[in-house]
Design a protein around this motif. Structure first.
Motif, mmCIF file in Angstrom:
data_model
loop_
_atom_site.group_PDB
_atom_site.id
_atom_site.type_symbol
_atom_site.label_atom_id
_atom_site.label_comp_id
_atom_site.label_asym_id
_atom_site.label_seq_id
_atom_site.Cartn_x
_atom_site.Cartn_y
_atom_site.Cartn_z
ATOM 1 N N MET A 1 6.985 -107.597 79.812
ATOM 2 C CA MET A 1 7.386 -107.703 81.223
ATOM 3 C C MET A 1 8.823 -108.227 81.286
ATOM 4 O O MET A 1 9.114 -109.309 80.775
ATOM 5 C CB MET A 1 6.435 -108.652 81.945
ATOM 6 N N VAL B 1 12.337 -108.345 83.989
ATOM 7 C CA VAL B 1 13.077 -108.046 85.214
ATOM 8 C C VAL B 1 14.551 -108.313 84.931
ATOM 9 O O VAL B 1 14.895 -109.343 84.313
ATOM 10 C CB VAL B 1 12.584 -108.935 86.390
ATOM 11 N N ARG C 1 16.034 -111.203 89.629
ATOM 12 C CA ARG C 1 14.877 -112.108 89.546
ATOM 13 C C ARG C 1 14.653 -112.881 90.841
ATOM 14 O O ARG C 1 15.584 -113.111 91.597
ATOM 15 C CB ARG C 1 15.086 -113.102 88.403
ATOM 16 N N GLY C 2 13.398 -113.285 91.037
ATOM 17 C CA GLY C 2 13.066 -114.123 92.189
ATOM 18 C C GLY C 2 13.000 -113.364 93.499
ATOM 19 O O GLY C 2 12.898 -113.973 94.563
ATOM 20 N N ALA C 3 13.026 -112.035 93.425
ATOM 21 C CA ALA C 3 12.999 -111.209 94.643
ATOM 22 C C ALA C 3 11.652 -110.530 94.844
ATOM 23 O O ALA C 3 11.505 -109.681 95.720
ATOM 24 C CB ALA C 3 14.117 -110.158 94.580
ATOM 25 N N GLY C 4 10.676 -110.888 94.034
ATOM 26 C CA GLY C 4 9.341 -110.310 94.197
ATOM 27 C C GLY C 4 9.094 -109.062 93.362
ATOM 28 O O GLY C 4 8.006 -108.481 93.422
ATOM 29 N N GLY D 1 8.896 -108.739 90.036
ATOM 30 C CA GLY D 1 7.907 -108.997 88.987
ATOM 31 C C GLY D 1 6.498 -108.959 89.546
ATOM 32 O O GLY D 1 5.598 -108.344 88.965
ATOM 33 N N ARG D 2 6.310 -109.596 90.702
ATOM 34 C CA ARG D 2 4.973 -109.612 91.316
ATOM 35 C C ARG D 2 4.528 -108.186 91.672
ATOM 36 O O ARG D 2 3.379 -107.803 91.447
ATOM 37 C CB ARG D 2 5.003 -110.475 92.570
ATOM 38 N N THR E 1 7.651 -120.297 79.273
ATOM 39 C CA THR E 1 8.642 -120.373 80.359
ATOM 40 C C THR E 1 8.247 -119.492 81.555
ATOM 41 O O THR E 1 8.773 -119.687 82.649
ATOM 42 C CB THR E 1 10.022 -119.932 79.857
#
Ligand SMILES: CC(C)(COP(=O)(O)OP(=O)(O)OC[C@H]1O[C@@H](n2cnc3c(N)ncnc32)[C@H](O)[C@@H]1OP(=O)(O)O)[C@@H](O)C(=O)NCCC(=O)NCCS
Length: 144
Positions: A75, A77, A82-85, A87-88, A113
């Motif tokens: 996985m 990104v 990053r942190g923009a959704g 990955g989810r 991490t």
């Protein structure tokens, strides 16, 4: 965020871009690289990628594990996304794909991490921390 998630074919142009992203995010910072044998063995895996326009911004690999379970690997990104959704979103697409294959569980070796990312998405840690590619990992699972 306006990303689309697509299946990408092993050895395609998109796959080459995904490997470049995986290398940049997951291997080069550790002073490592993929071997040609490792990449050749991925022909039996499922490859998903998130695209923003034509840009491949995230990717994940799903490998056969057992009758009920897929193993989620690699996985990654892009740093700038990053942190923009994303990955989810990609994780949800991987889980949806697993269900279409009749699987009821995903297992993965999480970098410590990134453990909080998976916990936030319903994964549960199992067992002890172990070392893989020189850094600490922990097994995590989710029942779909
Ligand atoms: C870990 C990673 C895949 C997460 O993807 P992302 O697109 O940045 O994550 P999202 O924006 O979808 O975050 C979803 C949630 O997880 C949290 N989260 C994301 N990365 C996190 C991290 N490393 N630690 C703790 N929480 C994290 C986010 O804050 C968010 O929580 P919220 O809903 O409360 O806001 C990405 O940061 C990455 O590629 N990291 C480097 C490579 C890596 O570690 N890959 C995993 C190998 S096992």
């Amino acid at each position: 965020m306006s990303v689309t998630i697509r299946h990408i074919a092993h050895a395609s142009h998109d796959y080459a871009m995904a490997v470049n992203l995986r290398r940049a995010v997951l291997r080069t910072p550790l002073g490592l690289d993929f071997t040609s044998a490792q990449l050749a063995a991925e022909t039996t895996d499922t490859h998903l990628a998130a695209f923003e326009g034509e840009d491949l911004v995230a990717t994940v690999v799903l490998s056969p594990y057992d009758d009920t379970t897929l193993k989620l690997r690699q996985m990654a990104v892009d740093d700038s996304q990053r942190g923009a959704g994303i990955g989810r979103h990609l994780l949800a697409a991987a889980e949806a794909f697993a269900k279409t294959q009749g699987k009821t569980r995903i297992i993965l070796a999480a970098r410590v991490t990134a453990q909080a990312f998976y916990t936030a998405n319903g994964y549960v840690a199992e067992g002890e921390v172990f070392e893989e590619v020189t850094i600490p990992h922990i097994t995590m699972c989710k029942t779909l």
